[in-house]
Design a protein around this motif. Structure first.
Motif, PDB file in Angstrom:
ATOM      1  N   ARG A 154       0.745  -1.298  -0.078  1.00 24.25           N
ATOM      2  CA  ARG A 154      -0.034   0.030   0.164  1.00 24.25           C
ATOM      3  C   ARG A 154       0.819   1.053  -0.071  1.00 24.25           C
ATOM      4  N   ARG A 155       0.269   2.208  -0.307  1.00 20.87           N
ATOM      5  CA  ARG A 155       0.986   3.745  -0.108  1.00 20.87           C
ATOM      6  C   ARG A 155       0.284   4.432   1.019  1.00 20.87           C
ATOM      7  N   LEU A 156       1.022   4.854   1.957  1.00 19.11           N
ATOM      8  CA  LEU A 156       0.596   5.502   3.075  1.00 19.11           C
ATOM      9  C   LEU A 156       0.688   7.192   3.003  1.00 19.11           C
ATOM     10  N   PRO A 157      -0.017   7.904   3.591  1.00 17.38           N
ATOM     11  CA  PRO A 157      -0.098   9.319   3.535  1.00 17.38           C
ATOM     12  C   PRO A 157       1.502   9.759   4.105  1.00 17.38           C
ATOM     13  N   GLY A 158       1.898  10.643   3.268  1.00 18.75           N
ATOM     14  CA  GLY A 158       3.239  11.144   3.470  1.00 18.75           C
ATOM     15  C   GLY A 158       3.313  12.640   3.875  1.00 18.75           C
ATOM     16  N   CYS A 159       4.495  13.224   3.954  1.00 17.14           N
ATOM     17  CA  CYS A 159       4.524  14.583   4.713  1.00 17.14           C
ATOM     18  C   CYS A 159       3.691  15.653   3.797  1.00 17.14           C
ATOM     19  N   GLY A 160       3.717  15.288   2.674  1.00 18.95           N
ATOM     20  CA  GLY A 160       2.672  16.495   2.023  1.00 18.95           C
ATOM     21  C   GLY A 160       1.420  16.599   2.413  1.00 18.95           C
ATOM     22  N   VAL A 161       0.692  15.350   2.965  1.00 24.54           N
ATOM     23  CA  VAL A 161      -0.575  15.496   3.417  1.00 24.54           C
ATOM     24  C   VAL A 161      -0.636  16.396   4.814  1.00 24.54           C
ATOM     25  N   VAL A 162       0.608  16.273   5.432  1.00 26.63           N
ATOM     26  CA  VAL A 162       0.408  17.017   6.765  1.00 26.63           C
ATOM     27  C   VAL A 162       0.854  18.449   6.273  1.00 26.63           C
ATOM     28  N   VAL A 163       1.824  18.811   5.386  1.00 32.34           N
ATOM     29  CA  VAL A 163       1.847  20.163   4.973  1.00 32.34           C
ATOM     30  C   VAL A 163       0.748  20.730   4.546  1.00 32.34           C
ATOM     31  N   GLU A 164      -0.022  20.090   3.596  1.00 34.68           N
ATOM     32  CA  GLU A 164      -1.560  20.628   3.263  1.00 34.68           C
ATOM     33  C   GLU A 164      -2.439  20.917   4.191  1.00 34.68           C
ATOM     34  N   ARG A 165      -2.462  20.275   5.161  1.00 38.45           N
ATOM     35  CA  ARG A 165      -3.229  20.392   6.160  1.00 38.45           C
ATOM     36  C   ARG A 165      -2.879  21.550   7.241  1.00 38.45           C
ATOM     37  N   VAL A 166      -1.557  21.827   7.294  1.00 40.87           N
ATOM     38  CA  VAL A 166      -1.149  22.885   8.139  1.00 40.87           C
ATOM     39  C   VAL A 166      -1.268  24.036   7.284  1.00 40.87           C
ATOM     40  N   GLU A 167      -1.131  24.048   5.854  1.00 42.03           N
ATOM     41  CA  GLU A 167      -1.325  25.351   5.074  1.00 42.03           C
ATOM     42  C   GLU A 167      -2.860  25.794   5.092  1.00 42.03           C
ATOM     43  N   ARG A 168      -3.573  24.912   5.249  1.00 43.31           N
ATOM     44  CA  ARG A 168      -4.957  25.312   5.279  1.00 43.31           C
ATOM     45  C   ARG A 168      -5.508  25.785   6.774  1.00 43.31           C
ATOM     46  N   ALA A 169      -4.711  25.197   7.741  1.00 42.82           N
ATOM     47  CA  ALA A 169      -4.864  25.989   9.147  1.00 42.82           C
ATOM     48  C   ALA A 169      -4.160  27.247   9.264  1.00 42.82           C
ATOM     49  N   VAL A 170      -3.035  27.602   8.461  1.00 41.39           N
ATOM     50  CA  VAL A 170      -2.590  28.998   8.763  1.00 41.39           C
ATOM     51  C   VAL A 170      -3.026  30.014   7.366  1.00 41.39           C
ATOM     52  N   GLY A 171      -3.822  29.150   6.545  1.00 42.31           N
ATOM     53  CA  GLY A 171      -4.145  30.058   5.449  1.00 42.31           C
ATOM     54  C   GLY A 171      -3.097  30.622   4.564  1.00 42.31           C
ATOM     55  N   ARG A 172      -2.091  30.115   4.347  1.00 44.62           N
ATOM     56  CA  ARG A 172      -1.172  30.098   3.080  1.00 44.62           C
ATOM     57  C   ARG A 172      -0.178  28.907   2.762  1.00 44.62           C
ATOM     58  N   ARG A 173       0.359  29.338   1.808  1.00 43.92           N
ATOM     59  CA  ARG A 173       1.139  27.972   1.178  1.00 43.92           C
ATOM     60  C   ARG A 173       2.673  28.258   1.851  1.00 43.92           C
ATOM     61  N   ALA A 174       3.068  26.923   2.071  1.00 41.88           N
ATOM     62  CA  ALA A 174       4.751  27.030   2.458  1.00 41.88           C
ATOM     63  C   ALA A 174       5.519  27.748   1.340  1.00 41.88           C
ATOM     64  N   ASN A 175       6.359  28.358   1.904  1.00 37.35           N
ATOM     65  CA  ASN A 175       7.258  29.280   0.995  1.00 37.35           C
ATOM     66  C   ASN A 175       8.516  28.795   0.803  1.00 37.35           C
ATOM     67  N   VAL A 176       9.243  27.643   1.388  1.00 41.40           N
ATOM     68  CA  VAL A 176      10.281  27.165   1.059  1.00 41.40           C
ATOM     69  C   VAL A 176      10.028  25.502   1.140  1.00 41.40           C
ATOM     70  N   VAL A 177      10.516  24.642   0.219  1.00 42.80           N
ATOM     71  CA  VAL A 177      10.460  23.084   0.237  1.00 42.80           C
ATOM     72  C   VAL A 177      12.085  22.885   0.381  1.00 42.80           C
ATOM     73  N   VAL A 178      12.364  22.024   1.253  1.00 40.55           N
ATOM     74  CA  VAL A 178      13.759  21.579   1.540  1.00 40.55           C
ATOM     75  C   VAL A 178      14.070  20.286   0.786  1.00 40.55           C
ATOM     76  N   GLY A 179      13.086  19.621   0.809  1.00 37.99           N
ATOM     77  CA  GLY A 179      13.390  18.093   0.261  1.00 37.99           C
ATOM     78  C   GLY A 179      13.307  18.180  -1.206  1.00 37.99           C
ATOM     79  N   LYS A 180      13.519  16.772  -1.737  1.00 38.08           N
ATOM     80  CA  LYS A 180      13.324  16.833  -3.192  1.00 38.08           C
ATOM     81  C   LYS A 180      11.746  16.932  -3.536  1.00 38.08           C
ATOM     82  N   PRO A 181      11.612  17.580  -4.828  1.00 36.60           N
ATOM     83  CA  PRO A 181      12.419  17.862  -5.584  1.00 36.60           C
ATOM     84  C   PRO A 181      13.301  18.998  -5.728  1.00 36.60           C
ATOM     85  N   ALA A 182      13.294  19.805  -4.488  1.00 36.17           N
ATOM     86  CA  ALA A 182      14.251  21.040  -4.374  1.00 36.17           C
ATOM     87  C   ALA A 182      15.584  20.530  -4.320  1.00 36.17           C
TER      88      ALA A 182
END
Ligand SMILES: [Mg+2]
Length: 248
Positions: A154-182
């Protein structure tokens, strides 16, 4: 010819706690050829040392300096950025890496000059709201991977799911991504070890993270795509890890 090979881990060298068939042998073969083997993962739930230990327990030759992971890279990024009050959402390993880099942490999000979000496998209730992040605070996502492979296929929910949830909570997009594909982790490899991107063969199973990073940085890349292998821009495509020997 390249000087180093940077292997993705999840779904590439192991799944869960299990090394994938032939992976230990391919890594050993690269080392015998005189290539520097590096392990390059978006993992945020283990420290750099814990990943080295996990690899070693599976039979891979791995020391801490061979491992580049998001937990450690995010902490280095936070230190270099000079953040002085970081609010962390994520696993204990992410906090441990921050502390090891001397990054000051805060328990008050409203006081933070940076919010750093990694994977939070425990899905803390705080993810569901009640955030006030200062408008000028940095918002750093460790990565945006929506899934990762589990041992049972199976595929399990990853970090991006948490990031999206927090983006919704704070009302804006993350402005830096550290990991791949950066490309930040490839930059760290060049700074630490002197291998320019063009000298590092990136080997991975995800076009949108592994191969996209290599493409941005100008690193050669091999996509291990299984039997459904089709051509991909900017990468050699191989059916299995065992075919890597034919490329090198
Ligand atoms: Mg992978």
């Amino acid at each position: 010819m390249v000087s180093a090979v940077a292997f993705d881990l999840d779904g590439m060298l192991y799944v869960g706690e299990q090394a994938l068939p032939g992976a230990v042998e391919v890594v050993g073969w690269c080392r015998r050829r005189g290539l520097r083997v590096l392990y390059l993962t978006n993992s945020t739930v283990r420290t750099r040392q814990q990943i080295a230990d996990k690899l070693a327990a599976m039979g891979f030759a791995a020391a801490i300096e061979d491992v580049y992971c998001c937990s450690n890279a995010a902490a280095r990024f936070a230190r270099e950025s000079g953040y002085w009050q970081v609010y962390v959402i994520g696993a204990r390993a992410l906090r441990a890496e921050m502390t090891a880099q001397g990054v000051p942490l805060t328990e008050q999000i409203a006081a933070a000059d940076a919010l750093v979000v990694g994977h939070d496998p425990e899905w803390h209730l705080e993810l569901f709201g009640g955030y006030t992040l200062a408008h000028d605070a940095a918002f750093v996502a460790c990565n945006r991977d929506m899934t990762y492979p589990a041992a049972d296929g199976r595929r399990l929910p990853g970090c991006g799911v948490v990031v999206e949830r927090v983006e919704r909570a704070v009302g804006r997009r993350a402005n830096v991504v550290v990991g791949k594909p950066a490309t930040y982790m490839l930059e760290l490899i060049e700074r630490d070890l002197g291998f320019a991107a063009a000298d590092v063969l990136v080997v991975g199973d995800m076009e949108e993270s592994d191969i996209a990073m290599a493409r941005r940085a100008g690193a050669p890349a091999a996509l291990v795509a299984g039997e459904s292998a089709v051509e991909v821009e900017g990468a050699m495509v191989i059916e299995s890890l065992a075919k890597l020997e034919e490329l090198l």
